[in-house]
Design a protein around this motif. Sequence first.
Motif, PDB file in Angstrom:
ATOM      1  N   MET A 267       0.822  -1.206   0.000  1.00 15.37           N
ATOM      2  CA  MET A 267       0.000   0.000   0.000  1.00 15.37           C
ATOM      3  C   MET A 267       0.860   1.261   0.000  1.00 15.37           C
ATOM      4  N   ASN A 268       2.007   1.201   0.664  1.00 15.40           N
ATOM      5  CA  ASN A 268       2.875   2.374   0.780  1.00 15.40           C
ATOM      6  C   ASN A 268       3.841   2.529  -0.390  1.00 15.40           C
ATOM      7  N   TYR A 358      -0.260   3.015  -8.669  1.00 15.83           N
ATOM      8  CA  TYR A 358      -0.466   3.872  -7.502  1.00 15.83           C
ATOM      9  C   TYR A 358      -1.281   5.124  -7.831  1.00 15.83           C
ATOM     10  N   TRP A 360      -5.264   6.891  -8.351  1.00 16.14           N
ATOM     11  CA  TRP A 360      -6.446   6.902  -7.481  1.00 16.14           C
ATOM     12  C   TRP A 360      -7.288   5.653  -7.656  1.00 16.14           C
ATOM     13  N   GLU A 362      -6.336   2.631  -8.302  1.00 16.00           N
ATOM     14  CA  GLU A 362      -5.749   1.489  -7.607  1.00 16.00           C
ATOM     15  C   GLU A 362      -6.071   1.547  -6.116  1.00 16.00           C
ATOM     16  N   TYR A 363      -5.987   2.722  -5.541  1.00 14.19           N
ATOM     17  CA  TYR A 363      -6.323   2.857  -4.125  1.00 14.19           C
ATOM     18  C   TYR A 363      -7.815   2.630  -3.881  1.00 14.19           C
ATOM     19  N   SER A 366      -8.668  -0.969  -3.965  1.00 12.56           N
ATOM     20  CA  SER A 366      -8.107  -1.691  -2.823  1.00 12.56           C
ATOM     21  C   SER A 366      -9.084  -1.751  -1.657  1.00 12.56           C
TER      22      SER A 366
END
Length: 422
Positions: A267-268, A358, A360, A362-363, A366
């Motif tokens: 995630m990071n 990475y 928006w 993809e986040y 998630s």
Amino acid sequence: MLRRRFHPYARIRRVLFAIIFFLLNAHIFFHFLHSDPDPAADTSTAALWDYNPYATVPRIHGVGRVYIAANHWISAKVLKPYWINGLLLLIQQLGPENVFVSIYENGSWDDTPAMLRELDEILGRMGVARRVLIEAITHQEQVAELVAQGDDKPGWVMTSRGKKELRRIPVLAKLRNRLLEPLEELQKQGKAGFDRILFLNDVVFTAQDVVTLLKTRSGNYTAACSIDFNKPQYYYDTFAIRDSKGREAPAQRFPFFAGGESRNAMMNGDPVPVKSCWNGMVAFDAAPFLRKQDPLRFRGVDDSLAVSHVEGSECCLIHADNARYGWHSNERSGVWINPLVRVGYNFPAYHYQRLHMYGWSEYMISIPVRIGTSLLGLPWRKKRVMDRVERWKKEQPGRDEPGDFCLVDEMHVLVENGWKHV
């Protein structure tokens, strides 16, 4: 009037069903909201594979000497221009004197052999030390071999189809080990001073992708992997990847892993600690492969275990063997996925990841993945497989499988046009 009484568990079930229904719909919504782009609409990536043999290319430092190894089978669609030009551009940056290229191909019925012969000639003109080995043996010829049920020929096991068949994984292990044959010859000649061994699948990649991978954690790794995609939003190699606890990745969409340090790092955007990976490209510390005694090599699980419908990827087992018997130091430790290095088995998959890594979307996607895997308690424990392993150990004292976290409830055999689950 009597009121209808609801059992508290019924209410909990309704809430869970509602949450799961929401997650499924959210998943579908974000999929269509952010549909796959049209690669033809973006020409900005074309220069990434623009190879010019006469160009002066700045050298990459801090990587050392690299032994590059690749198996190919029916790879023509990705070889030109992506794979071949990506390799040539990489060699220009590393320096022809700093690499050895080992390629093995067998039995392709497309233009793969011709393309690799052409590559061999180009590498020769560049002054690259290499072995490009092309053999004509096909899957059909391999599986046509008859083995009687009473024979104990390695790699052949009795299957549920009532006959002995050739296991896929030992064959793949043998093919990967053939890539390392020149390394053994170089050792005998005292010329095997390599720092890294880089395995490349038949994937779309750029030279910069490989350089980024080689420099993962400033070189502090025993192995570092990319992430591979066969479809734009779905990673491919579920067979080899295991998180830092040895668990399978329960989702093929970002962030892939269940809760814990592997998912947090993913995630990071940090290097992801894992117990095993392969996923298109993997760079190893060369030292374990260069040991004089018992050098690290690929293998499959024992036939006596595989016959009970248990299998493990040779690309996972090699990490298990390296962790148990390998050489480690403070400067080179751990198996890691570099989440910033993403490759594809076709250009649309690669292009999508390059554009949206990475981002928006993809986040956002998630969110249902993380909630869904947590609600369902994924990944589930492989009790059936572990029970079979324990029975196998008890049948004969001294049996052991250090790569038990690699094992799955599957059996793979070769067939005329590839391989099959049985």
